[in-house]
Enzyme design. Structure first.
Site, short mmCIF file in Angstrom:
data_model
loop_
_atom_site.label_atom_id
_atom_site.label_comp_id
_atom_site.label_asym_id
_atom_site.label_seq_id
_atom_site.Cartn_x
_atom_site.Cartn_y
_atom_site.Cartn_z
N PRO A 88 0.95 -1.23 -0.13
CA PRO A 88 0.02 0.13 -0.19
C PRO A 88 0.96 1.48 0.01
CG PRO A 88 0.34 -0.81 2.27
CD PRO A 88 0.89 -1.81 1.31
N MET A 89 1.07 1.88 -1.17
CA MET A 89 1.81 3.00 -1.31
C MET A 89 0.98 4.35 -1.41
SD MET A 89 4.81 1.53 -3.41
CE MET A 89 3.79 0.18 -4.35
N ARG A 106 8.01 -0.13 -3.90
CA ARG A 106 8.61 0.70 -5.12
C ARG A 106 9.27 -0.21 -6.42
NH1 ARG A 106 12.71 3.90 -2.29
NH2 ARG A 106 12.68 2.08 -1.06
N CYS A 110 3.43 4.16 8.60
CA CYS A 110 3.40 5.46 7.75
C CYS A 110 4.29 6.13 8.37
CB CYS A 110 1.90 5.87 7.61
SG CYS A 110 1.89 7.44 6.48
N LYS A 130 0.91 -3.89 9.30
CA LYS A 130 2.26 -3.52 8.89
C LYS A 130 3.02 -2.73 9.92
CE LYS A 130 4.73 -1.86 4.96
NZ LYS A 130 4.66 -1.15 3.62
#
Length: 311
Positions: free
Chosen positions: A7-8, A224, A98, A139
């Site tokens: 999840p970016m 990425r 995050c 996460k």
């Protein structure tokens, strides 16, 4: 082996999720986060962040999508977890990683890695709210400033009832600066009783193999690396798979641009295209050349023409 698309926020949006999962190899996608403050959110918020919920909770190529929540309000997190499942999410994921300063200032994301007890309470509250059999994942990073609470944080998440844990192999302070500290994941994996999913700096098939050897897990989350190389998951599963030629990237870019143009306001389209091409040029010389052709262009009609002439 499980391969998961990361999840970016602001990068792996629905357009790239569709494109990347269409290349094959992924078991699951985790959505960008849904920000939870202190109330149950309306359905439209979930559909905006995760449009796949309108398509059975899967990407168009059939890959299951899991909604991610970010927040610390126990009742609101529980209520929104229930809503996500009701809307068709493939399990539920919690964001404790995050690094955004804005998010951290509002007591969300990686800032909670300073408070293992808070992690435990959030996970427990969500776990109790979910129907039996629904997978709850989380996460995190190695820590906030350092790794001093790494084991305590992971133990708190496990004790709260998470079924699996993804760990980005850096602290919040380290951001995305190389290298990723896979050896720390190896230490952590020895202590966990739930599956560990490794994340961070997996750019190539060789990186995947080295990460697995160091961490002791074959389950990884690709971030990425999958943005730069959309067929990376397929190549990991089949190392002899021929890499996509630039002619295929031309098709992907044209399709991506077509979807962006059809669904986003014009003022955002150019930036969205440039953002992806900027990532592609880190791995593809042809993308570097294309980048220099588009980097100062803002007019969508002009970009239409450049996409048609792409070679």
């Amino acid at each position: 082996m499980r391969l998961i698309l990361a999840p970016m926020e602001g990068l792996a949006d629905v357009y790239l999720r569709r494109l990347i999962t269409a290349q094959g190899g992924f078991d699951r996608v985790v959505s960008e986060f849904v920000r939870v403050v202190d109330q149950r959110l309306p359905e439209r918020v979930f559909y905006t962040v995760c449009p796949e919920l309108l398509e059975g909770g899967r990407t168009r190529s059939g890959t299951p999508v899991r909604v991610q929540l970010l927040g610390n309000h126990l009742e609101a997190m529980a209520a929104n977890a229930q809503r996500a499942i009701e809307l068709g999410s493939d399990g539920l994921d919690l964001n404790f990683g995050c690094p955004s300063k804005t998010v951290n200032r509002s007591q969300g994301g990686a800032i909670l890695l300073r408070e293992p007890e808070t992690l435990y309470r959030v996970v427990r509250s969500v776990r109790r709210a979910l129907p039996e059999g629904v997978t709850l994942s989380a996460k995190m990073r190695l820590g906030f400033e350092d790794t001093g609470l790494m084991f305590e944080n992971a133990a708190a998440i496990e004790a709260g009832g998470a079924d699996e844990l993804t760990v980005h192999a850096r602290t919040k302070v380290q951001g995305y600066a190389p290298p990723a500290h896979w050896h720390e994941l190896g230490r952590l994996n020895e202590q966990l009783n739930i599956p560990l999913i490794a994340n961070g700096d997996i750019w190539t098939v060789d990186d995947y193999q080295r990460c697995c050897a160091i961490t002791g897990t074959t389950d990884v989350m690709l971030g990425r690396g999958a943005i730069r190389t959309p067929d990376l998951a397929r190549r990991i599963r089949k190392p002899d798979h021929t890499a996509l030629p630039w002619s295929e990237y031309r098709v992907l870019l044209a399709g991506f641009w077509s979807e962006v143009r059809a669904q986003m306001p014009d003022r955002y389209c150019a930036g969205r295209l440039k953002q992806w091409v900027n990532h592609l040029r880190q791995a593809h010389t042809e993308a570097e050349a294309f980048w220099h052709r588009i980097r100062t262009e803002r007019n969508v009609a002009a970009l239409d023409r450049l996409l048609l002439d792409l070679d």
